[in-house]
Scaffold this motif. Structure first.
Motif, PDB file in Angstrom:
ATOM      1  N   GLY A  65       0.841  -1.189   0.000  1.00  0.00           N
ATOM      2  CA  GLY A  65       0.000   0.000   0.000  1.00  0.00           C
ATOM      3  C   GLY A  65       0.871   1.232   0.000  1.00  0.00           C
ATOM      4  O   GLY A  65       2.093   1.160   0.208  1.00  0.00           O
ATOM      5  N   TRP A  66       0.253   2.369  -0.226  1.00  0.00           N
ATOM      6  CA  TRP A  66       0.976   3.634  -0.239  1.00  0.00           C
ATOM      7  C   TRP A  66      -0.036   4.761  -0.116  1.00  0.00           C
ATOM      8  O   TRP A  66      -1.245   4.538  -0.068  1.00  0.00           O
ATOM      9  CB  TRP A  66       1.809   3.785  -1.517  1.00  0.00           C
ATOM     10  N   TYR A  67       0.461   5.975  -0.067  1.00  0.00           N
ATOM     11  CA  TYR A  67      -0.392   7.155   0.027  1.00  0.00           C
ATOM     12  C   TYR A  67      -0.825   7.562  -1.377  1.00  0.00           C
ATOM     13  O   TYR A  67       0.004   7.890  -2.223  1.00  0.00           O
ATOM     14  CB  TYR A  67       0.367   8.293   0.703  1.00  0.00           C
ATOM     15  N   PHE A  68      -2.142   7.493  -1.614  1.00  0.00           N
ATOM     16  CA  PHE A  68      -2.701   7.930  -2.888  1.00  0.00           C
ATOM     17  C   PHE A  68      -2.906   9.446  -2.798  1.00  0.00           C
ATOM     18  O   PHE A  68      -3.888   9.919  -2.220  1.00  0.00           O
ATOM     19  CB  PHE A  68      -4.011   7.191  -3.164  1.00  0.00           C
ATOM     20  N   GLU A  73      -5.457   9.572   0.797  1.00  0.00           N
ATOM     21  CA  GLU A  73      -5.666   8.417   1.666  1.00  0.00           C
ATOM     22  C   GLU A  73      -4.523   7.418   1.517  1.00  0.00           C
ATOM     23  O   GLU A  73      -4.000   7.229   0.416  1.00  0.00           O
ATOM     24  CB  GLU A  73      -6.966   7.696   1.314  1.00  0.00           C
ATOM     25  N   VAL A  74      -4.183   6.797   2.635  1.00  0.00           N
ATOM     26  CA  VAL A  74      -3.314   5.636   2.598  1.00  0.00           C
ATOM     27  C   VAL A  74      -4.204   4.429   2.331  1.00  0.00           C
ATOM     28  O   VAL A  74      -5.137   4.149   3.079  1.00  0.00           O
ATOM     29  CB  VAL A  74      -2.551   5.450   3.918  1.00  0.00           C
ATOM     30  N   LEU A  75      -3.925   3.709   1.247  1.00  0.00           N
ATOM     31  CA  LEU A  75      -4.754   2.579   0.846  1.00  0.00           C
ATOM     32  C   LEU A  75      -3.873   1.357   0.651  1.00  0.00           C
ATOM     33  O   LEU A  75      -2.871   1.422  -0.070  1.00  0.00           O
ATOM     34  CB  LEU A  75      -5.510   2.886  -0.450  1.00  0.00           C
ATOM     35  N   PHE A  76      -4.262   0.275   1.300  1.00  0.00           N
ATOM     36  CA  PHE A  76      -3.528  -0.974   1.177  1.00  0.00           C
ATOM     37  C   PHE A  76      -4.375  -2.009   0.450  1.00  0.00           C
ATOM     38  O   PHE A  76      -5.600  -1.925   0.409  1.00  0.00           O
ATOM     39  CB  PHE A  76      -3.146  -1.502   2.566  1.00  0.00           C
ATOM     40  N   TRP A  77      -3.688  -2.957  -0.149  1.00  0.00           N
ATOM     41  CA  TRP A  77      -4.314  -4.149  -0.739  1.00  0.00           C
ATOM     42  C   TRP A  77      -5.296  -3.807  -1.856  1.00  0.00           C
ATOM     43  O   TRP A  77      -6.402  -4.329  -1.923  1.00  0.00           O
ATOM     44  CB  TRP A  77      -4.987  -5.003   0.342  1.00  0.00           C
ATOM     45  N   HIS A 326       9.761   6.042  -7.861  1.00  0.00           N
ATOM     46  CA  HIS A 326       8.465   6.108  -8.529  1.00  0.00           C
ATOM     47  C   HIS A 326       7.613   7.132  -7.789  1.00  0.00           C
ATOM     48  O   HIS A 326       7.734   7.270  -6.561  1.00  0.00           O
ATOM     49  CB  HIS A 326       7.784   4.735  -8.512  1.00  0.00           C
ATOM     50  N   PRO A 327       6.732   7.874  -8.494  1.00  0.00           N
ATOM     51  CA  PRO A 327       5.923   8.900  -7.817  1.00  0.00           C
ATOM     52  C   PRO A 327       5.068   8.371  -6.668  1.00  0.00           C
ATOM     53  O   PRO A 327       4.722   9.130  -5.758  1.00  0.00           O
ATOM     54  CB  PRO A 327       5.036   9.440  -8.948  1.00  0.00           C
ATOM     55  N   ARG A 328       4.725   7.080  -6.677  1.00  0.00           N
ATOM     56  CA  ARG A 328       3.924   6.530  -5.576  1.00  0.00           C
ATOM     57  C   ARG A 328       4.731   6.336  -4.301  1.00  0.00           C
ATOM     58  O   ARG A 328       4.167   6.240  -3.210  1.00  0.00           O
ATOM     59  CB  ARG A 328       3.325   5.182  -5.994  1.00  0.00           C
ATOM     60  N   ALA A 329       6.041   6.224  -4.409  1.00  0.00           N
ATOM     61  CA  ALA A 329       6.878   5.940  -3.256  1.00  0.00           C
ATOM     62  C   ALA A 329       6.909   7.138  -2.318  1.00  0.00           C
ATOM     63  O   ALA A 329       6.638   8.283  -2.699  1.00  0.00           O
ATOM     64  CB  ALA A 329       8.287   5.580  -3.705  1.00  0.00           C
ATOM     65  N   GLY A 330       7.279   6.870  -1.063  1.00  0.00           N
ATOM     66  CA  GLY A 330       7.420   7.949  -0.095  1.00  0.00           C
ATOM     67  C   GLY A 330       8.526   8.906  -0.494  1.00  0.00           C
ATOM     68  O   GLY A 330       9.441   8.561  -1.246  1.00  0.00           O
ATOM     69  N   ASP A 331       8.443  10.124   0.038  1.00  0.00           N
ATOM     70  CA  ASP A 331       9.531  11.077  -0.171  1.00  0.00           C
ATOM     71  C   ASP A 331      10.810  10.549   0.472  1.00  0.00           C
ATOM     72  O   ASP A 331      11.920  10.812  -0.001  1.00  0.00           O
ATOM     73  CB  ASP A 331       9.148  12.429   0.421  1.00  0.00           C
TER      74      ASP A 331
END
Length: 463
Positions: A65-68, A73-77, A326-331
């Motif tokens: 999961g990651w922060y959308f 929202e943080v969304l997993f699975w 990747h842009p989805r990854a955390g800073d």
């Protein structure tokens, strides 16, 4: 040639022993080697790499999961096949041969997958707040036929305090039935239960070693059926689990540093990503840390580097080195030290925990919670609590199945870091010689990115 691709989660070279005669026979017949993994070494990222042959920086699955950011929202699975932004091997196979058929049994990224038969976990969520265990599949007659033959999928044995062997047994039986009745060109099956025991007890516990022997029996059944169907068998795992009894409360550290904010609600505190200067989406032994600005990035990095149990804090350069740019990854991406893992907990007082915290709720929690594998040891009679809640459910009352611990002491195993040695990482085994699959083990073993092409080589092979 047909292919049976088994995902034996948590299996590792060092677990092969006298307890695993079927796996040993498979290795002797074809081949076995350590398999490299990706960072993070977690289900969704590893499966995406196995299916696409590329790294998270390309397929975009940076964790479970990651922060959308567009939704706040943080969304997993997430389950949609389209979340993986690279071509999967079954898509490549169908592009090359429109007559290609594939059955995908509980491998992730299954909803909307361009396969012939699919089945995946997907509960119903009625408007009154209930959760009704169910599966989703396509065509709809396929899961209906499986459940008519095998009985309902044992959902509570798939995840939660009761999870264990019955889920893997059902999925193996689903694959056996599919091989016999549908004869797909490729059959993918996911066997999860080894992962549960190793997270609960650690990989060296006798109960975990018993689970290895149970897995071996299932794989023996599947290899025998694949042989009858004229299919080659390839077994892979996504990661290995290490002893990890030490929890790291990464979000609590960020909150104490004045970087994480919460929203007060009638049902406890909720993480506020909009108000926070920094917060973490914790995922086993890695955590994606999202920050508001450069000043917050520097403050968060300083906080985390001083936090006991943190091994690395990856910045842009570090993420690129690990194929996580990747842009989805955390800073920032935090990696735990060996023997440690990250909790998602962000409340500082137990009286302020959110109402979902003591429940099995994989979608509302802003991080992975292995506590869902246990019942709360503070409950004197947990089974009685469960029965009481089920009676409330049956009578139509609103209820919370609040039996899950909100402390981390029971968890003994975790994963997500890169393995310290190849023998303590994942594994690949095949009924065919590795040379026939185009697999060339290097010093660290077979590259995980090579599995897609190996699968396509099997399918192109003349019987």
């Amino acid at each position: 040639m047909r292919l049976l691709l088994i995902d034996a989660v948590g299996l590792s070279p060092h677990l092969l022993s006298e307890r695993t005669p079927h796996l040993n026979a498979l290795a002797a017949r074809g081949g076995a080697a350590p398999l490299t993994t990706v960072l993070p070494a977690v289900t969704c990222s590893a499966q995406a790499t196995l299916l696409t042959g590329v790294q998270p920086s390309e397929h975009g699955v940076v964790g479970n999961g990651w922060y959308f950011k567009d939704q706040g929202e943080v969304l997993f699975w997430r389950q949609a096949n389209g979340v993986v932004t690279a071509e999967k091997f079954y898509e490549t196979a169908k592009r090359r041969d429109p007559a290609f058929t594939c059955a995908k049994i509980f491998w992730w990224w299954n909803m909307g997958a361009d396969v012939t038969w699919s089945i995946t976990p997907r509960p119903y969520y009625p408007a009154d707040g209930r959760k009704i265990p169910a599966v989703y599949g396509w065509p709809t007659a396929y899961p209906e036929a499986l459940e008519a033959k095998l009985g309902p999928f044992p959902f509570f044995d798939f995840w939660g305090p009761k999870s264990g062997l019955p889920s893997s047994r059902w999925l193996a039986d689903a694959a056996l039935h599919t091989l016999a009745t549908e004869t797909p060109d490729a059959t993918l099956v996911y066997l999860p239960h080894l992962d549960y025991s190793h997270q609960r007890f650690g990989p060296s516990d006798p109960r975990s070693l018993d689970a290895v022997a149970e897995l071996d029996v299932l794989i023996g059944d599947l290899v025998e059926a694949a042989d009858r169907a004229g299919a080659a068998t390839v077994v892979v795992s996504e990661y290995a689990i290490e002893d990890a009894p030490h929890a790291v409360d990464i979000n609590r550290a960020l909150r104490r540093a004045g970087l994480l904010e919460v929203r007060q609600t009638p049902d406890g505190e909720i993480l506020d990503p909009f108000g926070s200067r920094a917060f973490a989406a914790a995922d086993h032994q890695i955590a994606h840390v999202y920050v508001k600005d450069q000043e917050s990035r520097e403050a968060a990095a300083l906080c985390l580097r001083q936090l006991d149990g943190v091994d690395q804090v990856l910045d842009a350069e570090g993420k690129a080195a690990h194929h996580l740019d990747h842009p989805r990854a955390g800073d920032l991406v935090a990696v735990a030290k060996p023997g440690h893992w990250f909790t998602y907990y962000y409340w500082l007082d137990e009286s302020a925990k959110p109402d979902f915290a003591p429940t099995v709720d994989i979608h509302r929690k802003p991080g992975y919670d292995p506590g869902e594998l246990f019942t709360d040891p503070k409950l004197k009679f947990p089974l009685l609590r469960v029965v009481r809640r089920l009676v409330q459910k049956k009578l139509g009352f609103r209820y919370l199945m609040d039996v899950i611990p909100t402390s981390a002491e029971q968890v003994k195993g975790s994963h997500g870091r890169l393995p310290d040695t190849p023998e303590k990482g994942p594994i690949v085994l095949s009924s065919l010689p590795f040379a026939d699959l185009g697999l060339e083990p290097g010093p660290a073993g077979v590259e995980m990115t090579a599995i897609k092409d190996a699968a396509l080589r099997v399918l192109a092979r003349k019987v």
